[in-house]
Design an enzyme around this catalytic site. Structure first.
Site, PDB file in Angstrom:
ATOM      1  N   CYS A 171     -22.024   7.625 -71.832  1.00 36.73           N
ATOM      2  CA  CYS A 171     -21.664   8.934 -71.302  1.00 36.73           C
ATOM      3  C   CYS A 171     -20.949   9.655 -72.442  1.00 36.73           C
ATOM      4  CB  CYS A 171     -20.736   8.770 -70.098  1.00 36.73           C
ATOM      5  SG  CYS A 171     -20.045  10.332 -69.510  1.00 36.73           S
ATOM      6  N   CYS A 222      -5.342  15.085 -80.326  1.00 32.59           N
ATOM      7  CA  CYS A 222      -6.386  15.993 -79.837  1.00 32.59           C
ATOM      8  C   CYS A 222      -5.756  17.299 -79.326  1.00 32.59           C
ATOM      9  CB  CYS A 222      -7.180  15.314 -78.736  1.00 32.59           C
ATOM     10  SG  CYS A 222      -7.652  13.621 -79.175  1.00 32.59           S
ATOM     11  N   ARG A 239     -23.442  16.709 -66.796  1.00 32.26           N
ATOM     12  CA  ARG A 239     -22.319  16.838 -65.860  1.00 32.26           C
ATOM     13  C   ARG A 239     -21.485  18.078 -66.135  1.00 32.26           C
ATOM     14  NH1 ARG A 239     -19.281  11.972 -65.916  1.00 32.26           N
ATOM     15  NH2 ARG A 239     -21.090  11.197 -64.816  1.00 32.26           N
ATOM     16  N   CYS A 251     -17.461   3.375 -64.623  1.00 31.93           N
ATOM     17  CA  CYS A 251     -17.390   4.020 -65.939  1.00 31.93           C
ATOM     18  C   CYS A 251     -15.962   3.902 -66.430  1.00 31.93           C
ATOM     19  CB  CYS A 251     -17.798   5.486 -65.806  1.00 31.93           C
ATOM     20  SG  CYS A 251     -17.689   6.386 -67.377  1.00 31.93           S
ATOM     21  N   CYS A 299     -14.907   6.619 -62.373  1.00 32.04           N
ATOM     22  CA  CYS A 299     -14.626   6.646 -63.806  1.00 32.04           C
ATOM     23  C   CYS A 299     -13.129   6.483 -64.053  1.00 32.04           C
ATOM     24  CB  CYS A 299     -15.122   7.966 -64.387  1.00 32.04           C
ATOM     25  SG  CYS A 299     -14.802   8.105 -66.154  1.00 32.04           S
ATOM     26  N   CYS A 348      -5.486  18.261 -75.491  1.00 32.15           N
ATOM     27  CA  CYS A 348      -5.141  17.261 -74.473  1.00 32.15           C
ATOM     28  C   CYS A 348      -3.679  17.272 -74.047  1.00 32.15           C
ATOM     29  CB  CYS A 348      -5.512  15.873 -74.991  1.00 32.15           C
ATOM     30  SG  CYS A 348      -5.358  14.609 -73.710  1.00 32.15           S
ATOM     31  N   CYS A 408      -0.122   9.285 -75.498  1.00 33.94           N
ATOM     32  CA  CYS A 408      -1.196   8.865 -76.401  1.00 33.94           C
ATOM     33  C   CYS A 408      -0.850   9.214 -77.854  1.00 33.94           C
ATOM     34  CB  CYS A 408      -2.509   9.553 -75.999  1.00 33.94           C
ATOM     35  SG  CYS A 408      -3.910   8.988 -76.982  1.00 33.94           S
TER      36      CYS A 408
HETATM   37  N1  SAM Z   1      -8.443   8.701 -74.650  1.00 29.10           N
HETATM   38  C1  SAM Z   1      -9.833   8.571 -74.463  1.00 29.10           C
HETATM   39  C2  SAM Z   1     -10.638   9.427 -75.405  1.00 29.10           C
HETATM   40  O1  SAM Z   1     -10.129  10.379 -75.956  1.00 29.10           O
HETATM   41  O2  SAM Z   1     -11.825   9.113 -75.569  1.00 29.10           O
HETATM   42  C3  SAM Z   1     -10.269   8.846 -73.042  1.00 29.10           C
HETATM   43  C4  SAM Z   1      -9.645   9.970 -72.247  1.00 29.10           C
HETATM   44  S1  SAM Z   1      -9.912  11.622 -72.850  1.00 29.10           S
HETATM   45  C5  SAM Z   1      -8.774  12.514 -71.870  1.00 29.10           C
HETATM   46  C6  SAM Z   1     -11.534  12.004 -72.258  1.00 29.10           C
HETATM   47  C7  SAM Z   1     -12.087  13.364 -72.517  1.00 29.10           C
HETATM   48  O3  SAM Z   1     -11.469  14.334 -71.681  1.00 29.10           O
HETATM   49  C8  SAM Z   1     -11.947  13.968 -73.895  1.00 29.10           C
HETATM   50  O4  SAM Z   1     -12.863  13.457 -74.812  1.00 29.10           O
HETATM   51  C9  SAM Z   1     -12.226  15.427 -73.615  1.00 29.10           C
HETATM   52  O5  SAM Z   1     -13.605  15.698 -73.725  1.00 29.10           O
HETATM   53  C10 SAM Z   1     -11.786  15.612 -72.165  1.00 29.10           C
HETATM   54  N2  SAM Z   1     -10.618  16.495 -72.069  1.00 29.10           N
HETATM   55  C11 SAM Z   1      -9.340  16.150 -72.305  1.00 29.10           C
HETATM   56  N3  SAM Z   1      -8.511  17.205 -72.144  1.00 29.10           N
HETATM   57  C12 SAM Z   1      -9.296  18.252 -71.794  1.00 29.10           C
HETATM   58  C13 SAM Z   1      -9.040  19.625 -71.505  1.00 29.10           C
HETATM   59  N4  SAM Z   1      -7.801  20.125 -71.552  1.00 29.10           N
HETATM   60  N5  SAM Z   1     -10.073  20.421 -71.185  1.00 29.10           N
HETATM   61  C14 SAM Z   1     -11.336  19.921 -71.135  1.00 29.10           C
HETATM   62  N6  SAM Z   1     -11.636  18.624 -71.410  1.00 29.10           N
HETATM   63  C15 SAM Z   1     -10.632  17.806 -71.739  1.00 29.10           C
HETATM   64  C1  DTB Z   2     -15.079  14.000 -69.569  1.00 28.78           C
HETATM   65  O1  DTB Z   2     -15.917  14.402 -70.408  1.00 28.78           O
HETATM   66  N1  DTB Z   2     -14.319  14.782 -68.827  1.00 28.78           N
HETATM   67  C2  DTB Z   2     -13.398  14.013 -68.025  1.00 28.78           C
HETATM   68  C3  DTB Z   2     -13.878  12.563 -68.281  1.00 28.78           C
HETATM   69  N2  DTB Z   2     -14.856  12.728 -69.314  1.00 28.78           N
HETATM   70  C4  DTB Z   2     -12.914  11.514 -68.600  1.00 28.78           C
HETATM   71  C5  DTB Z   2     -11.970  14.291 -68.332  1.00 28.78           C
HETATM   72  C6  DTB Z   2     -11.615  15.746 -68.161  1.00 28.78           C
HETATM   73  C7  DTB Z   2     -10.146  15.887 -68.408  1.00 28.78           C
HETATM   74  C8  DTB Z   2      -9.667  17.290 -68.147  1.00 28.78           C
HETATM   75  C9  DTB Z   2      -8.250  17.474 -68.449  1.00 28.78           C
HETATM   76  C10 DTB Z   2      -7.296  16.655 -67.647  1.00 28.78           C
HETATM   77  O2  DTB Z   2      -7.424  16.537 -66.400  1.00 28.78           O
HETATM   78  O3  DTB Z   2      -6.349  16.122 -68.242  1.00 28.78           O
HETATM   79 FE1  SF4 Z   3      -5.450  10.576 -76.318  1.00 28.89          FE
HETATM   80 FE2  SF4 Z   3      -6.084  12.783 -74.966  1.00 28.89          FE
HETATM   81 FE3  SF4 Z   3      -7.100  12.387 -77.384  1.00 28.89          FE
HETATM   82 FE4  SF4 Z   3      -7.924  10.834 -75.339  1.00 28.89          FE
HETATM   83  S1  SF4 Z   3      -8.230  13.033 -75.551  1.00 28.89           S
HETATM   84  S2  SF4 Z   3      -7.374  10.165 -77.403  1.00 28.89           S
HETATM   85  S3  SF4 Z   3      -6.011  10.725 -74.156  1.00 28.89           S
HETATM   86  S4  SF4 Z   3      -4.902  12.668 -76.897  1.00 28.89           S
END
Ligand code: SAM
Ligand code: DTB
Ligand code: SF4
Length: 331
Positions: free
Chosen positions: A197, A65, A269, A137, A106, A68, A61
């Site tokens: 959501c 973030c 959630r 979702c 989702c 992530c 990506c």
């Molecule tokens: N790329 C899209 C976005 O950022 O909206 C969708 C996928 S992103 C992985 C969805 C959500 O996962 C993020 O907004 C964040 O709240 C959650 N998330 C990602 N990495 C995480 C982590 N290490 N711990 C907790 N929540 C995480």
């Molecule tokens: C949300 O708020 N939590 C989910 C879903 N929306 C997409 C994602 C959690 C991701 C946790 C880290 C991972 O598994 O990479």
């Molecule tokens: Fe990309 Fe992860 Fe950020 Fe979603 S949360 S925009 S997958 S870097």
């Protein structure tokens, strides 16, 4: 409720960070009692909705973030980038999720935003998953109006797009987009008639005031989201937040309780972080009004509790999976 606090409670949706913080800082048992009371007014007390996640496009990506595993900007997180899955593969995973008791499926993609060329496959996935009788979702990053409309038309029920933290902490965590970009997508999603959501991550080094700031932002969306995921940071080696100090679990419970009180009709959630949480903390989150979880062995890239651990916990707590038809509708 104690009168002093009642007097600070807005009678409209205009929450301020200060009013939310005052709520969050009440004695723990008062806060929990009120959250549980609000919960019982709007939902069956012992039912928890089950959603299952599938990463339909993992890693690589362009966004930065800090939490992530899927950002291409972080060196080595051990996540391998994949292409968008084929609709048939997605359908197979959805069928399995339904057979395992999930009522919502989702689908998440590691994108800043979907490309136009991806839309036909995405809409096909939505239509096919919905035909299984599951709520659908997606979480695909930023959407424009046309994309939101196309997903709605295909039968998408919810779009997940998190604000993640308070506006004044956002730049500490993400610099490749602005808070306003998130809000703009949320507006497009609403405009298209999709259910929203939207939640955030707790434990990224934010202050209690900033946790309250996030809840105020969510509760002031008009209408507030139908679903509010509260994630506990899953620290991932190789990301800037790998060494974020662990959060007091009771602070997490306070955040869940506050979300429930400020958004009485929403599905709160208990999202990422359950694998790292002990059962007693999860039980407190349910007592605080959480009524939805992700089930299935994986979230997107990290482990989630196995089915047998969740089944044991539900049995010990007398919780039952919520049927789609009994779910209360949001405001
Ligand atoms: N790329 C899209 C976005 O950022 O909206 C969708 C996928 S992103 C992985 C969805 C959500 O996962 C993020 O907004 C964040 O709240 C959650 N998330 C990602 N990495 C995480 C982590 N290490 N711990 C907790 N929540 C995480
Ligand atoms: C949300 O708020 N939590 C989910 C879903 N929306 C997409 C994602 C959690 C991701 C946790 C880290 C991972 O598994 O990479
Ligand atoms: Fe990309 Fe992860 Fe950020 Fe979603 S949360 S925009 S997958 S870097």
């Amino acid at each position: 409720m104690d009168q002093a606090i009642a007097a600070t409670r807005p009678d409209t949706t205009a929450w301020t960070t200060a009013t939310v913080q005052a709520l969050m800082e009440r004695p723990f048992l008062d806060l929990l009692f009120e959250a549980q009371s609000v919960h019982r007014r709007h939902f069956a007390a012992n039912e928890v909705q089950l959603s299952t996640l599938l990463s339909i496009k993992t890693g690589g990506c362009p966004e930065d973030c800090g939490y992530c595993s899927q950002s291409a900007r972080h060196g080595a997180t051990g996540v391998e980038a994949t292409r968008l899955m084929a609709p048939a593969e997605v359908l197979q995973a959805a069928r399995q999720a339904r057979d395992d008791g999930a009522t919502r499926f989702c689908m998440g993609a590691a994108w800043r935003n979907p490309k136009q060329r991806d839309m036909p496959a995405l809409t096909e996935m939505v239509a096919q998953v919905r035909a299984l009788g599951l709520e659908t979702c997606m979480t695909l990053g930023m959407l424009d109006a046309g994309q939101a409309d196309a997903l709605k038309e295909a039968g998408l029920d919810y779009y997940n797009h998190n604000l993640d933290t308070a506006p004044d902490f956002y730049a500490n965590v993400v610099t490749s987009r602005r808070y306003e970009d998130r809000l703009a997508t949320l507006r497009e999603v609403r405009q298209a008639g999709l259910r929203v959501c939207c939640g955030g991550i707790i434990g990224m080094g934010e202050s209690r005031r900033q946790r309250a700031g996030l809840i105020a932002q969510l509760a002031n969306l008009d209408p507030y989201p139908e679903s509010v995921p509260i994630n506990q940071l899953v620290p991932i080696a190789g990301t800037p937040l790998a060494d974020a100090p662990a959060l007091d679990p009771l602070e997490f419970v306070r955040t869940v309780a506050t979300a429930r009180i400020c958004m009485p009709h929403t599905m709160v959630r208990l999202s990422a972080g359950r694998q790292e949480m002990d059962d007693a903390t999860q039980a407190l989150c349910f007592a605080a009004g959480a009524n939805s979880i992700f089930t299935g062995a994986r979230l997107l890239t990290t482990p989630n509790p196995e089915a047998d651990r969740d089944q044991q916990l539900f049995k010990r707590l007398g919780l039952k999976p919520m049927q789609a038809s009994t779910r209360h509708s949001a405001p």
